[in-house]
Design a protein around this motif. Structure first.
Motif, PDB file in Angstrom:
ATOM      1  N   GLY A 194      42.018  31.613  -4.897  1.00 33.55           N
ATOM      2  CA  GLY A 194      40.631  30.922  -5.624  1.00 33.55           C
ATOM      3  C   GLY A 194      41.349  29.704  -6.265  1.00 33.55           C
ATOM      4  O   GLY A 194      41.954  29.239  -6.016  1.00 33.55           O
ATOM      5  N   GLY A 195      40.159  29.547  -7.260  1.00 31.30           N
ATOM      6  CA  GLY A 195      39.932  28.397  -7.267  1.00 31.30           C
ATOM      7  C   GLY A 195      38.895  26.862  -7.082  1.00 31.30           C
ATOM      8  O   GLY A 195      38.397  27.223  -6.305  1.00 31.30           O
ATOM      9  N   ILE A 196      38.853  26.173  -8.329  1.00 30.18           N
ATOM     10  CA  ILE A 196      37.919  25.250  -7.365  1.00 30.18           C
ATOM     11  C   ILE A 196      38.027  23.948  -6.361  1.00 30.18           C
ATOM     12  O   ILE A 196      39.636  24.104  -6.077  1.00 30.18           O
ATOM     13  CB  ILE A 196      37.453  24.024  -8.892  1.00 30.18           C
ATOM     14  N   PHE A 197      37.249  23.513  -6.098  1.00 31.03           N
ATOM     15  CA  PHE A 197      37.825  22.913  -5.079  1.00 31.03           C
ATOM     16  C   PHE A 197      36.745  21.309  -4.951  1.00 31.03           C
ATOM     17  O   PHE A 197      36.060  21.919  -4.771  1.00 31.03           O
ATOM     18  CB  PHE A 197      37.924  23.508  -3.362  1.00 31.03           C
ATOM     19  N   GLU A 198      37.601  21.148  -4.902  1.00 29.11           N
ATOM     20  CA  GLU A 198      36.113  19.211  -5.257  1.00 29.11           C
ATOM     21  C   GLU A 198      36.203  18.965  -3.355  1.00 29.11           C
ATOM     22  O   GLU A 198      37.138  17.894  -3.606  1.00 29.11           O
ATOM     23  CB  GLU A 198      36.669  18.190  -6.258  1.00 29.11           C
ATOM     24  N   ALA A 199      35.584  18.724  -3.056  1.00 26.12           N
ATOM     25  CA  ALA A 199      35.916  18.090  -1.363  1.00 26.12           C
ATOM     26  C   ALA A 199      35.288  16.914  -1.070  1.00 26.12           C
ATOM     27  O   ALA A 199      34.351  16.345  -0.662  1.00 26.12           O
ATOM     28  CB  ALA A 199      35.172  18.967  -0.486  1.00 26.12           C
TER      29      ALA A 199
ATOM     30  N   GLY B 156      47.897  22.884  -9.381  1.00 21.09           N
ATOM     31  CA  GLY B 156      46.923  21.611  -8.750  1.00 21.09           C
ATOM     32  C   GLY B 156      46.943  21.320  -7.155  1.00 21.09           C
ATOM     33  O   GLY B 156      48.684  21.398  -6.682  1.00 21.09           O
ATOM     34  N   GLY B 157      46.181  20.408  -7.167  1.00 19.85           N
ATOM     35  CA  GLY B 157      46.194  19.690  -5.637  1.00 19.85           C
ATOM     36  C   GLY B 157      45.192  18.481  -5.910  1.00 19.85           C
ATOM     37  O   GLY B 157      44.927  18.871  -7.199  1.00 19.85           O
ATOM     38  N   ARG B 158      45.587  18.051  -5.110  1.00 25.22           N
ATOM     39  CA  ARG B 158      44.130  16.354  -4.615  1.00 25.22           C
ATOM     40  C   ARG B 158      44.168  16.325  -3.502  1.00 25.22           C
ATOM     41  O   ARG B 158      44.774  16.529  -2.415  1.00 25.22           O
ATOM     42  CB  ARG B 158      45.575  14.799  -5.631  1.00 25.22           C
TER      43      ARG B 158
ATOM     44  N   CYS C 273      38.867  13.842   3.034  1.00 19.90           N
ATOM     45  CA  CYS C 273      38.353  14.849   2.736  1.00 19.90           C
ATOM     46  C   CYS C 273      36.933  14.043   4.444  1.00 19.90           C
ATOM     47  O   CYS C 273      36.267  13.464   3.924  1.00 19.90           O
ATOM     48  CB  CYS C 273      37.437  15.415   1.718  1.00 19.90           C
ATOM     49  N   GLU C 274      37.545  15.039   5.380  1.00 23.70           N
ATOM     50  CA  GLU C 274      36.466  14.583   6.755  1.00 23.70           C
ATOM     51  C   GLU C 274      35.461  15.403   7.259  1.00 23.70           C
ATOM     52  O   GLU C 274      35.694  16.172   8.624  1.00 23.70           O
ATOM     53  CB  GLU C 274      36.948  13.444   7.815  1.00 23.70           C
ATOM     54  N   PRO C 275      34.607  16.348   6.799  1.00 27.72           N
ATOM     55  CA  PRO C 275      33.964  17.539   7.055  1.00 27.72           C
ATOM     56  C   PRO C 275      32.922  16.758   8.601  1.00 27.72           C
ATOM     57  O   PRO C 275      32.996  16.545   8.989  1.00 27.72           O
ATOM     58  CB  PRO C 275      32.983  18.100   6.411  1.00 27.72           C
ATOM     59  N   PRO C 276      33.603  18.114   9.290  1.00 29.22           N
ATOM     60  CA  PRO C 276      34.375  19.151   9.329  1.00 29.22           C
ATOM     61  C   PRO C 276      35.248  19.502   9.788  1.00 29.22           C
ATOM     62  O   PRO C 276      36.080  20.579  10.062  1.00 29.22           O
ATOM     63  CB  PRO C 276      33.164  20.541   9.905  1.00 29.22           C
ATOM     64  N   ARG C 277      35.974  18.519  10.442  1.00 28.89           N
ATOM     65  CA  ARG C 277      37.210  18.575  10.887  1.00 28.89           C
ATOM     66  C   ARG C 277      38.730  18.250  10.805  1.00 28.89           C
ATOM     67  O   ARG C 277      39.974  18.210  10.835  1.00 28.89           O
ATOM     68  CB  ARG C 277      36.783  17.252  12.204  1.00 28.89           C
ATOM     69  N   LEU C 278      38.709  17.732   8.936  1.00 25.57           N
ATOM     70  CA  LEU C 278      39.703  17.115   8.865  1.00 25.57           C
ATOM     71  C   LEU C 278      39.744  17.210   7.535  1.00 25.57           C
ATOM     72  O   LEU C 278      39.058  16.506   6.624  1.00 25.57           O
ATOM     73  CB  LEU C 278      40.219  15.484   9.254  1.00 25.57           C
ATOM     74  N   LEU C 279      41.368  17.724   6.411  1.00 30.64           N
ATOM     75  CA  LEU C 279      41.406  18.110   5.165  1.00 30.64           C
ATOM     76  C   LEU C 279      42.748  17.939   5.134  1.00 30.64           C
ATOM     77  O   LEU C 279      43.349  18.664   5.196  1.00 30.64           O
ATOM     78  CB  LEU C 279      41.334  19.707   4.697  1.00 30.64           C
ATOM     79  N   VAL C 280      43.187  16.854   3.925  1.00 32.84           N
ATOM     80  CA  VAL C 280      44.921  16.764   3.796  1.00 32.84           C
ATOM     81  C   VAL C 280      44.662  16.738   2.080  1.00 32.84           C
ATOM     82  O   VAL C 280      43.920  16.190   1.218  1.00 32.84           O
ATOM     83  CB  VAL C 280      44.906  15.595   3.965  1.00 32.84           C
ATOM     84  N   HIS C 281      45.584  17.293   1.366  1.00 33.17           N
ATOM     85  CA  HIS C 281      45.874  17.267   0.002  1.00 33.17           C
ATOM     86  C   HIS C 281      47.333  17.880  -0.402  1.00 33.17           C
ATOM     87  O   HIS C 281      48.302  18.087   0.639  1.00 33.17           O
ATOM     88  CB  HIS C 281      44.447  18.811  -0.212  1.00 33.17           C
TER      89      HIS C 281
ATOM     90  N   PHE D 279      44.498  19.749   7.412  1.00 34.03           N
ATOM     91  CA  PHE D 279      44.047  20.647   8.582  1.00 34.03           C
ATOM     92  C   PHE D 279      43.110  20.338   9.369  1.00 34.03           C
ATOM     93  O   PHE D 279      42.577  19.162   8.807  1.00 34.03           O
ATOM     94  CB  PHE D 279      43.358  22.031   7.158  1.00 34.03           C
ATOM     95  N   GLU D 280      43.381  20.152  11.002  1.00 29.83           N
ATOM     96  CA  GLU D 280      42.730  19.758  11.767  1.00 29.83           C
ATOM     97  C   GLU D 280      42.321  20.535  12.692  1.00 29.83           C
ATOM     98  O   GLU D 280      42.839  21.298  13.319  1.00 29.83           O
ATOM     99  CB  GLU D 280      44.121  18.550  12.706  1.00 29.83           C
ATOM    100  N   LEU D 281      40.642  20.434  12.406  1.00 35.10           N
ATOM    101  CA  LEU D 281      39.634  21.135  13.276  1.00 35.10           C
ATOM    102  C   LEU D 281      39.192  20.720  14.335  1.00 35.10           C
ATOM    103  O   LEU D 281      38.806  19.521  14.368  1.00 35.10           O
ATOM    104  CB  LEU D 281      38.952  21.919  12.231  1.00 35.10           C
ATOM    105  N   THR D 282      39.586  21.557  15.451  1.00 37.34           N
ATOM    106  CA  THR D 282      38.275  20.820  17.109  1.00 37.34           C
ATOM    107  C   THR D 282      38.313  22.116  17.743  1.00 37.34           C
ATOM    108  O   THR D 282      38.624  22.363  17.828  1.00 37.34           O
ATOM    109  CB  THR D 282      39.528  20.188  17.519  1.00 37.34           C
ATOM    110  N   PRO D 283      37.133  21.781  17.717  1.00 43.07           N
ATOM    111  CA  PRO D 283      35.785  23.097  18.471  1.00 43.07           C
ATOM    112  C   PRO D 283      36.710  23.266  19.501  1.00 43.07           C
ATOM    113  O   PRO D 283      36.541  21.934  20.871  1.00 43.07           O
ATOM    114  CB  PRO D 283      34.715  22.239  18.775  1.00 43.07           C
ATOM    115  N   GLN D 284      36.230  24.437  20.658  1.00 40.07           N
ATOM    116  CA  GLN D 284      37.380  24.691  21.916  1.00 40.07           C
ATOM    117  C   GLN D 284      36.161  25.826  22.321  1.00 40.07           C
ATOM    118  O   GLN D 284      36.230  27.312  21.878  1.00 40.07           O
ATOM    119  CB  GLN D 284      38.565  25.048  22.064  1.00 40.07           C
ATOM    120  N   GLY D 285      34.977  25.223  22.633  1.00 39.85           N
ATOM    121  CA  GLY D 285      34.309  26.395  22.741  1.00 39.85           C
ATOM    122  C   GLY D 285      34.080  26.623  21.616  1.00 39.85           C
ATOM    123  O   GLY D 285      32.986  26.175  20.624  1.00 39.85           O
ATOM    124  N   SER D 286      33.457  28.162  21.786  1.00 42.34           N
ATOM    125  CA  SER D 286      32.440  28.945  20.429  1.00 42.34           C
ATOM    126  C   SER D 286      33.605  29.216  19.755  1.00 42.34           C
ATOM    127  O   SER D 286      34.239  29.743  18.698  1.00 42.34           O
ATOM    128  CB  SER D 286      32.154  30.010  20.894  1.00 42.34           C
TER     129      SER D 286
END
Length: 185
Positions: free
Chosen positions: A48-53, A89-91, A95-103, A114-121
């Motif tokens: 849990g916890g806050i997340f400032e995207a 904590g973290g920082r 933040c590049e929705p919805p593909r890249l998150l670095v913290h 976190f690197e996200l890449t669509p692959q079909g569904s």
């Protein structure tokens, strides 16, 4: 032809201070992204916890695993994480929705990508955890932790039965210690 990642496969120690894990998640990508940044969804698989995207945004990791794994008995070493839980904590670095998150993860000695890449569904997740300094000795614990929490995320996204948190983590930790020792040899 692309190969399908094995969602049970161990993370790879790609360098002395880095682990890399690949998973194929139920999509769509916007839904997976929401589970990374939305505190109401993130608490179901990680913390849990806050997340400032936004770059420079504050993150709070409230890990109270008794809520993730009610009725489970944690190993003595991790009892404090189970209950009453820990907060750190973290920082947000990128933040590049919805593909890249670095913290950062805790202090600046750990960085998670976190690197996200669509692959079909479905969605290909590449999770990289880089550790240095005081966090470097904990790399195997991070590996077993991410492996366990990604299994919880997959179950959450698929609507399937959740794997046991502590039994999974306890089984994986010595396996990762052997893999890291072999990677150093």
């Amino acid at each position: 032809m692309k190969s399908t990642p094995d969602n049970q496969a161990h993370a790879q120690f790609s360098s002395p201070g880095e682990l890399r894990m690949v998973r194929l998640l139920p999509g769509p990508i916007e839904r997976v992204w929401d589970y990374l940044i939305n505190p109401e969804k993130r608490i179901r698989w990680l913390s849990g916890g806050i997340f400032e995207a936004k770059p420079g945004g504050k993150i709070e990791f409230i890990m109270h695993h008794a809520k993730l794994a009610p009725g489970e008995t944690p190993p003595e070493k991790f009892k404090h994480i189970h209950d009453p839980g820990v907060t750190f904590g973290g920082r947000v670095l990128r933040c590049e929705p919805p593909r890249l998150l670095v913290h950062t993860f805790g202090g600046d000695d750990s960085e998670v990508t976190f690197e996200l890449t669509p692959q079909g569904s479905q969605v290909l997740l590449v999770l990289t955890h880089r550790a240095k300094g005081e966090d470097l000795p904990d790399l195997c614990n991070f590996a077993s932790g991410w492996h366990t929490h990604c299994a919880l995320l997959i179950a959450e996204l698929a609507g399937s039965a959740r794997p046991p948190l502590w039994a999974t983590h306890s089984r994986l930790l010595p396996e990762y210690e052997k893999l890291r020792a072999a990677a150093k040899a």
